[in-house]
Design a protein around this motif. Structure first.
Motif, PDB file in Angstrom:
ATOM      1  N   PRO A 115      53.320  40.340  36.382  1.00 20.56           N
ATOM      2  CA  PRO A 115      51.963  40.851  36.581  1.00 20.56           C
ATOM      3  C   PRO A 115      51.054  39.818  37.225  1.00 20.56           C
ATOM      4  CG  PRO A 115      52.328  40.300  34.277  1.00 20.56           C
ATOM      5  CD  PRO A 115      53.651  40.189  34.953  1.00 20.56           C
ATOM      6  N   ILE A 116      50.229  40.280  38.138  1.00 20.41           N
ATOM      7  CA  ILE A 116      49.247  39.394  38.748  1.00 20.41           C
ATOM      8  C   ILE A 116      47.887  39.673  38.134  1.00 20.41           C
ATOM      9  CG2 ILE A 116      50.534  39.281  40.916  1.00 20.41           C
ATOM     10  CD1 ILE A 116      48.502  41.228  42.098  1.00 20.41           C
ATOM     11  N   GLN A 117      46.972  38.754  38.312  1.00 17.36           N
ATOM     12  CA  GLN A 117      45.623  38.914  37.794  1.00 17.36           C
ATOM     13  C   GLN A 117      44.659  39.203  38.942  1.00 17.36           C
ATOM     14  OE1 GLN A 117      45.257  35.135  35.604  1.00 17.36           O
ATOM     15  NE2 GLN A 117      45.209  36.339  33.712  1.00 17.36           N
ATOM     16  N   TYR A 118      43.619  39.962  38.625  1.00 10.50           N
ATOM     17  CA  TYR A 118      42.586  40.300  39.591  1.00 10.50           C
ATOM     18  C   TYR A 118      41.291  39.636  39.139  1.00 10.50           C
ATOM     19  CZ  TYR A 118      45.937  43.910  40.926  1.00 10.50           C
ATOM     20  OH  TYR A 118      47.068  44.575  41.323  1.00 10.50           O
ATOM     21  N   GLU A 126      26.677  39.830  47.116  1.00  9.05           N
ATOM     22  CA  GLU A 126      28.042  40.213  47.446  1.00  9.05           C
ATOM     23  C   GLU A 126      28.924  40.227  46.200  1.00  9.05           C
ATOM     24  OE1 GLU A 126      29.143  41.253  50.268  1.00  9.05           O
ATOM     25  OE2 GLU A 126      27.422  40.769  51.545  1.00  9.05           O
ATOM     26  N   LYS A 127      29.918  41.098  46.236  1.00 13.07           N
ATOM     27  CA  LYS A 127      30.916  41.191  45.174  1.00 13.07           C
ATOM     28  C   LYS A 127      32.296  41.046  45.802  1.00 13.07           C
ATOM     29  CE  LYS A 127      33.010  44.672  42.166  1.00 13.07           C
ATOM     30  NZ  LYS A 127      32.913  46.073  41.714  1.00 13.07           N
ATOM     31  N   TYR A 128      33.163  40.267  45.178  1.00 13.25           N
ATOM     32  CA  TYR A 128      34.490  40.020  45.710  1.00 13.25           C
ATOM     33  C   TYR A 128      35.537  40.243  44.632  1.00 13.25           C
ATOM     34  CZ  TYR A 128      31.888  37.537  49.376  1.00 13.25           C
ATOM     35  OH  TYR A 128      31.008  37.206  50.372  1.00 13.25           O
ATOM     36  N   GLN A 129      36.716  40.671  45.060  1.00 13.68           N
ATOM     37  CA  GLN A 129      37.873  40.735  44.167  1.00 13.68           C
ATOM     38  C   GLN A 129      39.064  40.120  44.876  1.00 13.68           C
ATOM     39  OE1 GLN A 129      40.291  44.392  42.921  1.00 13.68           O
ATOM     40  NE2 GLN A 129      39.141  43.973  41.037  1.00 13.68           N
ATOM     41  N   ALA A 134      46.448  34.482  45.597  1.00 19.20           N
ATOM     42  CA  ALA A 134      45.721  33.715  46.612  1.00 19.20           C
ATOM     43  C   ALA A 134      44.402  33.186  46.053  1.00 19.20           C
ATOM     44  CB  ALA A 134      45.461  34.575  47.836  1.00 19.20           C
ATOM     45  N   ALA A 135      44.343  32.956  44.744  1.00 17.16           N
ATOM     46  CA  ALA A 135      43.108  32.462  44.137  1.00 17.16           C
ATOM     47  C   ALA A 135      43.422  31.815  42.799  1.00 17.16           C
ATOM     48  CB  ALA A 135      42.111  33.599  43.952  1.00 17.16           C
ATOM     49  N   THR A 136      42.484  31.015  42.332  1.00 14.50           N
ATOM     50  CA  THR A 136      42.626  30.384  41.032  1.00 14.50           C
ATOM     51  C   THR A 136      41.244  30.157  40.434  1.00 14.50           C
ATOM     52  OG1 THR A 136      43.625  28.511  39.840  1.00 14.50           O
ATOM     53  CG2 THR A 136      42.569  28.022  41.936  1.00 14.50           C
ATOM     54  N   THR A 197      41.196  31.119  47.513  1.00  6.82           N
ATOM     55  CA  THR A 197      39.885  31.066  46.877  1.00  6.82           C
ATOM     56  C   THR A 197      39.934  30.229  45.613  1.00  6.82           C
ATOM     57  OG1 THR A 197      39.371  33.280  47.705  1.00  6.82           O
ATOM     58  CG2 THR A 197      38.007  32.446  45.913  1.00  6.82           C
ATOM     59  N   LEU A 198      39.060  29.251  45.537  1.00  7.71           N
ATOM     60  CA  LEU A 198      38.910  28.407  44.345  1.00  7.71           C
ATOM     61  C   LEU A 198      37.613  28.802  43.649  1.00  7.71           C
ATOM     62  CD1 LEU A 198      39.497  25.988  42.498  1.00  7.71           C
ATOM     63  CD2 LEU A 198      38.449  24.501  44.242  1.00  7.71           C
ATOM     64  N   ILE A 199      37.750  29.411  42.465  1.00  8.46           N
ATOM     65  CA  ILE A 199      36.587  29.858  41.701  1.00  8.46           C
ATOM     66  C   ILE A 199      36.307  28.827  40.612  1.00  8.46           C
ATOM     67  CG2 ILE A 199      35.588  31.734  40.360  1.00  8.46           C
ATOM     68  CD1 ILE A 199      37.792  33.559  41.566  1.00  8.46           C
ATOM     69  N   ARG A 200      35.158  28.219  40.697  1.00 11.29           N
ATOM     70  CA  ARG A 200      34.790  27.134  39.775  1.00 11.29           C
ATOM     71  C   ARG A 200      33.789  27.646  38.743  1.00 11.29           C
ATOM     72  NH1 ARG A 200      36.027  22.656  36.974  1.00 11.29           N
ATOM     73  NH2 ARG A 200      34.611  20.888  37.310  1.00 11.29           N
TER      74      ARG A 200
END
Length: 217
Positions: A115-118, A126-129, A134-136, A197-200
């Protein structure tokens, strides 16, 4: 079409297809000639010619297949790709279904064997998913966690973002194929090669989990 350079790749694929048709036709003609003129179905010379023709086709197919489908973007030289970075502060949200918990990132986990996470996050207006492929999400002392360490980041810039935005920001790195002849061979010229994408976030408490079927907010 992203770039006229990709016409080079299209032309080479077309040439390879034409060669395949010619090769099959040539093999058939030589075999018929052998049957008619020499009254036999086998000739070592005929077989050798067919083998050489087939090897040339397979080499061409391998080369075009590799250039089109299997190039390792991370191994390409800077002359082949451009790398762009974008940084934005995150916007704090209050989830309606999370007991009014304020959060920067909503996480939904998919189903299946792997399973992957969203990840859903917000910036100004703006809203992003994005997905965990390809993100952490980074909430440690160092903004660059294990997943993000595979990419080259400006450490000074990341530290400045931490100070300015209280460890609540997002960094996006995009790798794009340059519009040149070599990239055109693989039909990649001008196309996006990779995005990460790097979400801090300040700490784990600013990340909320929601079921996959829940509506996005």
């Amino acid at each position: 079409m992203k770039s006229a350079c990709n016409l080079v790749g299209m032309g080479l694929w077309l040439l390879l297809l034409v060669y395949l048709v010619w090769m099959v036709h040539d093999m058939r003609v030589r075999r018929l000639r052998l049957l008619v003129t020499e009254k036999k179905s086998y000739s070592s010379r005929n077989v050798m010619i067919s083998v050489v023709e087939l090897v040339i086709f397979l080499l061409g197919l391998w080369g075009m297949g590799y250039a089109t489908f299997f190039q390792d973007v991370s191994a390409l030289k800077q002359s082949r790709v451009t790398v762009a970075y974008k940084y934005e502060p995150l916007v704090l949200e209050t989830g309606k279904n999370t007991r009014n918990q304020s959060f920067y990132v909503r996480v939904k986990t998919g189903t299946g064997r792997t399973p992957i996470q969203y990840f859903t996050y917000y910036t100004a207006g703006e809203k992003y998913q994005v997905t965990s492929n390809a993100a952490t999400v980074s909430d440690g002392k160092n903004p660059v966690n294990v997943d993000a360490s595979a990419y080259k980041w400006n450490t000074a810039k990341l530290k400045a973002m931490d100070r300015t935005h209280q460890k609540a920001w997002v960094g996006v790195i995009e790798t794009t194929y340059k519009k040149n002849f070599l990239n055109g061979i693989g039909l990649h010229a001008g196309r996006l090669a990779n995005r990460f994408t790097l979400i801090r976030i300040p700490d784990h408490s600013f990340m909320t989990h929601a079921p996959l079927h829940a509506d996005n907010q």
